[in-house]
Design a protein around this motif. Structure first.
Motif, PDB file in Angstrom:
ATOM      1  N   GLN A   1      37.574  98.618  -7.241  1.00 32.01           N
ATOM      2  CA  GLN A   1      38.682  97.829  -6.694  1.00 32.01           C
ATOM      3  C   GLN A   1      39.040  96.683  -7.637  1.00 32.01           C
ATOM      4  O   GLN A   1      40.214  96.424  -7.899  1.00 32.01           O
ATOM      5  N   MET A   2      38.022  95.990  -8.162  1.00 36.00           N
ATOM      6  CA  MET A   2      38.274  94.901  -9.100  1.00 36.00           C
ATOM      7  C   MET A   2      38.984  95.416 -10.350  1.00 36.00           C
ATOM      8  O   MET A   2      39.935  94.810 -10.834  1.00 36.00           O
TER       9      MET A   2
ATOM     10  N   GLY B   1      26.399  97.359 -20.605  1.00 31.89           N
ATOM     11  CA  GLY B   1      25.497  98.206 -19.830  1.00 31.89           C
ATOM     12  C   GLY B   1      25.816  98.192 -18.347  1.00 31.89           C
ATOM     13  O   GLY B   1      25.244  98.953 -17.583  1.00 31.89           O
ATOM     14  N   GLY B   2      26.736  97.331 -17.925  1.00 30.05           N
ATOM     15  CA  GLY B   2      27.190  97.307 -16.538  1.00 30.05           C
ATOM     16  C   GLY B   2      28.205  98.414 -16.300  1.00 30.05           C
ATOM     17  O   GLY B   2      28.530  99.200 -17.194  1.00 30.05           O
ATOM     18  N   ARG B   3      28.731  98.478 -15.110  1.00 32.75           N
ATOM     19  CA  ARG B   3      29.668  99.542 -14.741  1.00 32.75           C
ATOM     20  C   ARG B   3      30.963  99.513 -15.553  1.00 32.75           C
ATOM     21  O   ARG B   3      31.605 100.537 -15.725  1.00 32.75           O
ATOM     22  N   LEU B   4      31.347  98.336 -16.046  1.00 29.12           N
ATOM     23  CA  LEU B   4      32.618  98.219 -16.754  1.00 29.12           C
ATOM     24  C   LEU B   4      32.502  98.429 -18.261  1.00 29.12           C
ATOM     25  O   LEU B   4      33.494  98.362 -18.971  1.00 29.12           O
TER      26      LEU B   4
ATOM     27  N   ARG C   1      44.814  82.232 -17.455  1.00 29.04           N
ATOM     28  CA  ARG C   1      44.834  83.660 -17.123  1.00 29.04           C
ATOM     29  C   ARG C   1      44.104  83.909 -15.813  1.00 29.04           C
ATOM     30  O   ARG C   1      43.101  83.246 -15.545  1.00 29.04           O
ATOM     31  N   PRO C   2      44.546  84.915 -15.058  1.00 25.62           N
ATOM     32  CA  PRO C   2      43.722  85.333 -13.908  1.00 25.62           C
ATOM     33  C   PRO C   2      42.378  85.849 -14.435  1.00 25.62           C
ATOM     34  O   PRO C   2      42.331  86.559 -15.442  1.00 25.62           O
ATOM     35  N   LEU C   3      41.285  85.476 -13.778  1.00 25.67           N
ATOM     36  CA  LEU C   3      39.950  85.834 -14.244  1.00 25.67           C
ATOM     37  C   LEU C   3      39.267  86.757 -13.240  1.00 25.67           C
ATOM     38  O   LEU C   3      39.203  86.455 -12.051  1.00 25.67           O
ATOM     39  N   PHE C   4      38.751  87.866 -13.743  1.00 24.49           N
ATOM     40  CA  PHE C   4      37.998  88.834 -12.943  1.00 24.49           C
ATOM     41  C   PHE C   4      36.577  88.850 -13.491  1.00 24.49           C
ATOM     42  O   PHE C   4      36.379  88.924 -14.701  1.00 24.49           O
ATOM     43  N   ILE C   5      35.587  88.813 -12.578  1.00 18.82           N
ATOM     44  CA  ILE C   5      34.186  88.742 -12.990  1.00 18.82           C
ATOM     45  C   ILE C   5      33.402  89.886 -12.362  1.00 18.82           C
ATOM     46  O   ILE C   5      33.406  90.041 -11.132  1.00 18.82           O
ATOM     47  N   GLU C   6      32.743  90.678 -13.222  1.00 21.47           N
ATOM     48  CA  GLU C   6      31.891  91.758 -12.723  1.00 21.47           C
ATOM     49  C   GLU C   6      30.675  91.145 -12.024  1.00 21.47           C
ATOM     50  O   GLU C   6      30.037  90.251 -12.555  1.00 21.47           O
TER      51      GLU C   6
ATOM     52  N   THR D   1      47.226  93.419 -13.397  1.00 19.57           N
ATOM     53  CA  THR D   1      47.481  91.993 -13.602  1.00 19.57           C
ATOM     54  C   THR D   1      47.720  91.728 -15.083  1.00 19.57           C
ATOM     55  O   THR D   1      46.778  91.768 -15.887  1.00 19.57           O
ATOM     56  N   PRO D   2      48.960  91.452 -15.462  1.00 18.89           N
ATOM     57  CA  PRO D   2      49.242  91.183 -16.884  1.00 18.89           C
ATOM     58  C   PRO D   2      48.489  89.943 -17.383  1.00 18.89           C
ATOM     59  O   PRO D   2      48.309  88.980 -16.654  1.00 18.89           O
ATOM     60  N   LYS D   3      48.059  90.014 -18.623  1.00 14.85           N
ATOM     61  CA  LYS D   3      47.400  88.892 -19.303  1.00 14.85           C
ATOM     62  C   LYS D   3      46.174  88.376 -18.555  1.00 14.85           C
ATOM     63  O   LYS D   3      45.869  87.187 -18.571  1.00 14.85           O
ATOM     64  N   ALA D   4      45.451  89.277 -17.926  1.00 12.91           N
ATOM     65  CA  ALA D   4      44.231  88.890 -17.218  1.00 12.91           C
ATOM     66  C   ALA D   4      43.080  88.743 -18.197  1.00 12.91           C
ATOM     67  O   ALA D   4      43.161  89.153 -19.362  1.00 12.91           O
ATOM     68  N   CYS D   5      41.996  88.166 -17.710  1.00  9.11           N
ATOM     69  CA  CYS D   5      40.747  88.075 -18.464  1.00  9.11           C
ATOM     70  C   CYS D   5      39.641  88.636 -17.574  1.00  9.11           C
ATOM     71  O   CYS D   5      39.629  88.386 -16.368  1.00  9.11           O
ATOM     72  N   MET D   6      38.752  89.408 -18.178  1.00  5.50           N
ATOM     73  CA  MET D   6      37.650  89.984 -17.424  1.00  5.50           C
ATOM     74  C   MET D   6      36.334  89.606 -18.085  1.00  5.50           C
ATOM     75  O   MET D   6      36.179  89.743 -19.292  1.00  5.50           O
ATOM     76  N   PHE D   7      35.390  89.122 -17.280  1.00  4.63           N
ATOM     77  CA  PHE D   7      34.017  88.900 -17.713  1.00  4.63           C
ATOM     78  C   PHE D   7      33.206  90.078 -17.186  1.00  4.63           C
ATOM     79  O   PHE D   7      33.223  90.356 -15.981  1.00  4.63           O
TER      80      PHE D   7
END
Length: 192
Positions: free
Chosen positions: A64-65, A82-85, A48-53, A72-78
């Motif tokens: 933007q992230m 308590g963070g912005r996300l 999966r595409p990975l996005f990291i805060e 992005t379909p089927k992405a993964c986010m770390f």
């Protein structure tokens, strides 16, 4: 331990329809995980595409992230509890079909601001616990945004066994303490 956590993430990435979100208790814990799970993170990136805060991105960078993630379909986010996300973000429908929460975000009672709040507001350890669970509940709420929405939520920390009663009451009947093979099997059935 981190190799096992990494294996959990990789296995859930393989079965999750839509996107997957992984929330860590703090930025230092996220950074530690990235270092100690580097092999599994690379495997995850191949699935999966990975996005990291990142704390350093600031509001505009995080926005933007998040925009890229939602496109992005089927992405993964770390991300970080308590963070912005984890607050005020709508991860409805396929934006979060699996949420994995790693750790409990307890405040540091040695921090000057926290110590002052306890001193003037009272509550001590109960205050710290309530703040922790408020953040966890807000984070879980990112994934379930309307009556028809659904997500498989996996809480990875043995301490959740002691605090599950402080999770939302609507969620409590579904909470099960189990081994990874059982949790994985339940997730496979959940997504059928």
């Amino acid at each position: 331990m981190w190799a096992d956590v990494g294996a959990v993430l990789v296995n859930f990435a393989r079965i999750t329809p839509g996107c997957m979100c992984v929330f860590f208790a703090s930025f230092p814990l996220l950074q530690q995980a990235l270092v100690l799970m580097s092999e599994q993170v690379n495997t995850l990136r191949s699935i999966r595409p990975l996005f990291i805060e990142e704390r350093e991105r600031g509001a505009a960078g995080v926005e933007q992230m998040l925009q890229e993630y939602t496109c992005t379909p089927k992405a993964c986010m770390f991300a970080v509890i308590g963070g912005r996300l984890s607050e005020g973000v709508n991860l409805r429908d396929d934006l979060c079909r699996t949420m994995i929460v790693i750790g409990l975000p307890y405040l540091n009672d040695k921090d000057v601001e926290v110590a002052e709040r306890i001193r003037f507001g009272g509550g001590g350890s109960r205050f710290i616990h309530n703040q922790c669970m408020r953040k966890v509940n807000q984070t879980i709420g990112r994934a379930l945004r309307h009556a028809q929405d659904y997500a498989y939520i996996l809480l990875l920390d043995v301490r959740y066994e002691q605090v599950y009663k402080d999770l939302p009451s609507w969620m409590q009947p579904s909470i099960k303490t189990c081994s990874f093979p059982v949790a994985y099997s339940r997730a496979v059935q959940f997504f059928k």
